[in-house]
Scaffold this motif. Structure first.
Motif: not given
Length: 564
Positions: A337-346, A363-371, A376-378
């Motif tokens: 998951y972290l590698a996925f985020v880092e790949k296209d982070k900006p 709802f009020n959820l943190d950024a990690g939820f949308y990441l 998962v979709a990818n």
């Protein structure tokens, strides 16, 4: 003369051939209205404004200053920030005063090539262009490069002047080395051997239905369709755009009106295939949840608001399990998951920040939820393409790239410096739509696109060539021109705006080769001949509809269809 020159530099068209073959001259007031729209401050038409402010945009002084920025200033920059060439004729262009006496050190370096360094003078170059500024002649010098040392890709250039104390600093730029054609896959081989062409089916993913889903077609249904189609010998499945849609307006579900074309729509996630599902399976198979599923699946039409409500409630449960079981213990899945985020982070964080704003009413959820949802979709889309190839499909999935995005989504709002959000795109009046078509999508500004080194366009094409064997580009004529409507109709009835088509096509071809992804251009409607020849030369396949394949005798025979 100055105003006409600026209209040309900004890409505002003067005429076009309509669907009847007639030459249409665009009124000067409409062209100037689009030019005004381009030069207005960002989001100008979204606020109360005095019409007299429009008149201040095209004064003689401002027109002259803009011409100097676009036409004169580039000649005063020895090395532009972005340039490109084809791999068969690699070269670098430099702008310098005529008879420039000093030698230069030019270095080309990048990830996929060995460093290439040469010392040259103007005598080593050929002149391919010139411009006169205040009695001084400036030349565009072209240095041919050593082909064997170069590879396709985006490379860095440095330019240092030897012995010129007036230019002590090293200049830097980027050069894109592109192929002549897009990736062809098996197409060339089939053409040479006379084998039958690849065939497949078109499916709207949301419309696939069964009793096990949650009210909308998902990647699980796609996996089933892949298995079925592959057993029948199909080579591909062409899908609707899978882009992220407005999370705050689930009742507006058009896949062609996305908020961000670089991201996926989480509603396509198959709940039961998510790694964390096992932990909540007992709950989701209880009578309460099974009844919800049954009710939402009975509807003949998709109830998007209910689908949205139910699936996001489940997503929240899955995310909580992910945090507890994986993020907390930094498991291999969390590291992926972290590698996925880092790949296209900006770009990913741009999307997430906007999602949090748009979803605040739900709802009020943190950024990690949308990441997590994008992760998962990818993951599931990638698995579908892998399955398609393993099942023997020669192409697999064909994704669809929408022609634009809505102004309030992450793609536009986080990158306003690249778009003109005082206008929207569509089509001029024709027999199908006498008032013209307005698609409510925000256009790229061709000048800003170039000034930002085409970085967003590259990212857009690259992200949509992932997890597929081919990409269909909706309204491919947009690489050449788009019809713009001003948001403020006091500025006229719109005009065509032209784009740097050769550069955009070169980017498409390069990204296609790198991703091994075939390209299809949806060329339906008013298709100018300039784009037809370019697409054919670039190896981009055409998109014809059976109902439109007619002549005076009726429907054409398949042997008379376009070979490409």
């Amino acid at each position: 003369m100055g105003l006409e020159k600026l209209l040309y530099l900004q890409g505002v068209g003067a005429e076009f051939i309509d669907c009847f073959g007639n030459l249409v001259h665009i009124p000067a007031t409409d062209r100037q209205g689009i030019l005004t729209t381009m030069l207005l401050p960002t989001s100008f038409n979204q606020h109360q404004c005095d019409p007299s402010e429009y008149a201040q945009i095209l004064t003689d002084a401002k027109v002259a200053k803009r011409i100097e920025q676009l036409d004169v200033a580039p000649w005063l920059e020895p090395l532009h920030r972005f340039q490109w060439c084809e791999i068969d004729t690699p070269h670098i262009d430099i702008q310098l005063p005529d008879n420039y006496p000093f030698a230069m050190q030019i270095t080309v370096f990048g990830e996929t090539i060995d460093t290439l360094a040469v010392t040259v003078s103007r005598d080593d170059c050929v002149i391919v262009g010139e411009y006169h500024i205040n009695g001084q002649r400036y030349c565009q010098y072209r240095l041919e490069l050593d082909k064997p040392n170069l590879h396709l890709g985006y490379h860095h250039i440095s330019l240092a002047f030897i012995g010129d104390t007036a230019r002590p600093h090293t200049l830097y730029g980027q050069i894109m080395i592109a192929p002549q054609v897009a990736y062809q896959g098996r197409m060339e081989q089939l053409a040479l051997t006379g084998q039958s062409r690849p065939w497949g089916i078109n499916a709207q993913l949301y419309a696939l239905r069964n009793d096990e889903q949650w009210g909308i077609g998902d990647f699980g249904n796609l996996a089933e369709l892949i298995d079925y189609a592959a057993r029948s010998g199909a080579d591909f499945i062409l899908l609707n755009p899978l882009h992220a849609l407005d999370i705050s307006q689930p009742e507006n579900p058009s896949p062609y009106s996305p908020t961000d074309r670089r991201r996926l729509n989480p509603l396509y996630i198959q709940i039961e295939a998510v790694h964390e599902y096992k932990a909540i399976e007992a709950e989701l198979t209880s009578q309460k949840w099974l009844q919800k599923k049954q009710v939402i699946n009975q509807s003949q039409l998709i109830n998007y608001q209910e689908v949205h409500s139910i699936k996001y409630a489940i997503f929240e449960k899955l995310y909580q399990i992910f945090c507890q079981q994986h993020a907390k213990h930094e498991t291999a899945r969390y590291l992926a998951y972290l590698a996925f985020v880092e790949k296209d982070k900006p770009a990913l964080m741009q999307f997430v920040a906007r999602e949090m704003e748009l979803a605040s009413n739900f709802f009020n959820l943190d950024a990690g939820f949308y990441l997590y949802l994008q992760f998962v979709a990818n993951e599931q889309l990638e698995a579908c393409q892998l399955n398609a190839k393993q099942c023997g499909m020669s192409i697999g999935l064909i994704r669809d790239l929408a022609v634009g995005a809505v102004s309030h989504g992450a793609e536009v709002s986080a990158n306003l410096g690249l778009f003109c959000d005082n206008a929207s795109i569509g089509a001029p009046p024709d027999p199908f739509a006498e008032q013209g078509q307005n698609w409510g999508l925000t256009p790229f500004d061709p000048v800003k696109l170039k000034q930002h080194d085409f970085s967003h366009f590259i990212q857009l094409v690259r992200s949509n060539m992932q997890s597929c064997g081919a990409l269909r580009i909706d309204h491919v004529m947009s690489l050449l021109r788009l019809w713009w409507w001003p948001l403020n109709r006091d500025l006229g009835e719109g005009s065509y705006v032209y784009y740097p088509v050769d550069t955009l096509l070169a980017i498409v071809c390069l990204e296609s080769q790198r991703a091994r992804c075939i390209v299809i251009g949806e060329d339906l409607g008013i298709v100018p001949p300039e784009i037809v020849s370019r697409l054919q030369k670039a190896g981009i396949f055409s998109n014809e509809l059976f109902y439109f394949c007619k002549d005076h005798d009726g429907f054409k025979s398949p042997k008379d269809y376009k070979q490409q």
